[in-house]
Design a protein around this motif. Sequence first.
Motif: not given
Length: 330
Positions: A113, A115, A162, A165, A167, A182, A185, A207
């Motif tokens: 992922r 970010t 999000r 994958n 963010w 994160l 998750d 969020s």
Amino acid sequence: MNTVERLIVIVLFEGVDLLDVTGPPEVFSLARRETEEAAGYDVVLAAETMDPVTTAAGVRVLPDVTFGELMTRSIDTLVVPGSVEVDGHRRVHALVDPVVVERVKRLAPRTRRVTSVCVGAHILAACGLLDGKRATTHWSTAQQLATDHPAVEVDADPIFIREGNVWTGAGISACLDLSLALIADDLGEAVALRVARQLVMYLKRPSGQSQFSVPLEQVAATRRIEDLRHYILRNIAEPLTVAHLAEHAHVSDRQLTRIFKNELGMTPHAYIESVRVERARNQLESTDATLERIASTSGFGTVDTLVRAFRRRLDTTPTEYRRRFRTSAD
């Protein structure tokens, strides 16, 4: 019990914002401390060379690895911070280094992922990683992101978003909320809650929560729109129609709508609602006023209208918002 290490790579480059770099590692390190059985995190700082990197704050940071060393490793999470410059008119512009863009492009396919922290979203966008996706960034550079990358659906309001994958996070402090999300998750809400308590934070700001207070938004370019904004704040509990505002500004209804869209990127109705939500948020956080009273003083009129606006803008209800963010009463 052996833990599964998750490699977290934070990108370093000259002029990077210091808190963008130091915030996430603190959160991830607390996750390791708060659990002995769940997966752990191995956080490293990566740069072009092993030379010290000077941040925007003037603090020098030492990398752990070079980008080249990571090309053969699998990365769990790639964290891309940002950097800005401020011009003579105090306007903020996100900076994007082509070398960093190229490195992130090469590392992203090796990453579970990706970010971004704050204006790091501009780097992800330059890599093409946000094309066709909804993304956020710091409110001060959101318009720049939308202009530079029209394939990105920029939403300047949430503290993080999000999309699969990928963010994206908003302001500097929002990197803590993003890091907690994160962890939740990966390891579950219970671990994230323990980390949040150690940080003396709420777990976790939704969020969709707005990243800024409406009165602190970027100053408009014209005196006319600033006058209108102050007029709205002073009269927020009153019925504020487009016709009423247009009469106050001595323009037509159509011209008023055009002015708001050009200056603030939204319609008069949307702006008024955002101010009313902000007024209601402040009362929910700091007073014991009833929802009926808050709906009245913030200009919504009815509790139903207040609830609909909160769901639309914050993806929560006034009652839930108060439960999460209530401070001590006066």
